[in-house]
Design an enzyme around this catalytic site. Structure first.
Site, short mmCIF file in Angstrom:
data_model
loop_
_atom_site.label_atom_id
_atom_site.label_comp_id
_atom_site.label_asym_id
_atom_site.label_seq_id
_atom_site.Cartn_x
_atom_site.Cartn_y
_atom_site.Cartn_z
N ASP A 61 -23.86 13.47 10.61
CA ASP A 61 -24.18 12.09 10.96
C ASP A 61 -25.57 11.94 11.14
O ASP A 61 -25.71 12.08 12.66
CB ASP A 61 -23.32 11.50 11.86
CG ASP A 61 -22.98 10.01 11.91
OD1 ASP A 61 -22.56 9.43 10.94
OD2 ASP A 61 -23.58 9.41 13.02
N TYR A 88 -32.31 7.42 14.42
CA TYR A 88 -32.40 8.37 14.97
C TYR A 88 -33.68 9.54 15.07
O TYR A 88 -33.72 10.39 15.85
CB TYR A 88 -31.27 9.59 14.55
CG TYR A 88 -29.74 9.00 14.88
CD1 TYR A 88 -29.62 8.05 15.45
CD2 TYR A 88 -28.77 9.73 14.40
CE1 TYR A 88 -28.10 7.30 15.73
CE2 TYR A 88 -27.42 9.29 14.51
CZ TYR A 88 -27.23 8.08 15.13
OH TYR A 88 -25.94 7.65 15.23
N LYS A 104 -27.82 5.67 7.99
CA LYS A 104 -27.67 4.37 8.43
C LYS A 104 -28.82 3.40 8.45
O LYS A 104 -29.81 3.96 8.62
CB LYS A 104 -27.33 4.49 9.80
CG LYS A 104 -25.88 4.98 10.26
CD LYS A 104 -25.31 4.95 11.53
CE LYS A 104 -24.41 6.05 11.96
NZ LYS A 104 -25.13 7.41 12.09
N HIS A 134 -26.28 -0.01 10.14
CA HIS A 134 -25.95 0.78 11.51
C HIS A 134 -25.15 -0.35 12.40
O HIS A 134 -24.47 -0.10 13.14
CB HIS A 134 -27.19 1.08 12.03
CG HIS A 134 -27.09 2.03 13.20
ND1 HIS A 134 -28.52 3.01 13.37
CD2 HIS A 134 -26.16 2.25 13.89
CE1 HIS A 134 -28.07 3.85 14.37
NE2 HIS A 134 -26.70 3.47 14.73
#
Length: 280
Positions: free
Chosen positions: A47, A52, A77, A110
């Site tokens: 994930d 990120y 996302k 997100h």
């Protein structure tokens, strides 16, 4: 190692393993190595997210693992700054380039960012990308029932997944019911509760001692028995293995209920509200 993990079947016919591996904040070569260890331990779902900053590392880890691409499910996302339709399309195309993949297994919005009010555009973009075949499954993250029903009514397409904060201090009973009614798979971010994980609380500690497992394993097993797909994070190979070793014991209904009863009014890790929070 390839484990025969149980799987959840999504509303679009695709499937996901019942547990995945959270990749935030793994970056750089250390991050790649941690993800490779996770894949070697038997995880089959990574994930990630644009925010990120580790999509390149995720792609590299999949290639270095030696696993076939089709044997690993990869999620990313779309961030809030990419909610306009064309920007959402470009965001996913950029993710594919960073990961060096031909397709993504799951792409989520997100956050809904309702103050901006363009999450419907982002959702329509995901529907289009699924039609093109570059995304297998599409979903959302941190959506409330109101946000879910809005995109369903607007597009006629129900998200396959809603990834939400879910742990013993914030068990999300109401949203689990909403997801069951709508046919949406629940994914749990911070499934252990981060630094406030209730490892020493009797409803967790006592089953751990009884079954000879760790408190983290008890909480992750609780997640599975409630139908949630947890995404634990760890860079430690031993803990990665422990977090995946959830199928040699089963909690009783009373034990599951006791852990759920740990719910606290202040149990959320993130202090905001999806109805008002803006994420860029």
């Amino acid at each position: 190692m390839t484990l025969d993990l149980p799987r959840y079947t999504l509303n679009d016919g695709h499937s996901l393993p019942v547990i995945g591996f959270g990749t935030y904040p793994l970056r750089g070569q250390d991050g790649v190595e941690a993800m490779v260890h996770a894949l070697e331990a038997g995880y089959q779902l990574l994930d990630s997210a644009v925010n990120y900053g580790n999509e390149e590392e995720v792609g590299e880890a999949v290639r270095r693992s030696g696993l076939a691409r089709e044997d690993v499910r990869v999620t990313t996302k779309i961030p809030g700054r990419h909610h306009e339709y064309d920007l959402a399309i470009e965001s996913v195309e950029e993710s594919l380039r960073r990961m060096r993949f031909d397709y993504l297994d799951l792409v989520l919005i997100h956050w809904p960012n309702p103050a901006v009010g363009k999450y419907g555009e982002a959702w329509r973009a995901l529907v289009e990308l699924r039609k093109r075949g570059v995304v297998r499954s599409i979903g959302v993250s941190n959506f409330t029932e109101q946000h879910l029903r809005a995109v369903i009514e607007d597009s006629g397409v129900t998200p396959a997944v809603n990834q939400i904060e879910l742990h013993p201090y914030f068990p999300q009973q109401q949203m689990l019911g909403v997801h069951a009614d709508l046919g949406i798979q629940t994914e749990a971010w911070s499934p252990l509760g981060k630094r406030s994980a209730p490892f020493a609380d009797p409803p967790v500690a006592e089953p751990a001692e009884r079954y000879g497992v760790t408190p983290a394993q008890v909480i992750l097993r609780w997640q599975l028995q409630r139908g949630s797909l947890p995404l634990p994070k760890s860079a430690t190979p031993q803990r990665q293995l422990q977090n995946l070793d959830l199928f040699g014991f089963e909690l009783t209904h009373a034990e599951v209920d006791a852990i759920t009863a740990l719910a606290r009014p202040d149990g959320r890790l993130f202090g905001g509200d999806p109805d008002t929070h803006e994420e860029m």
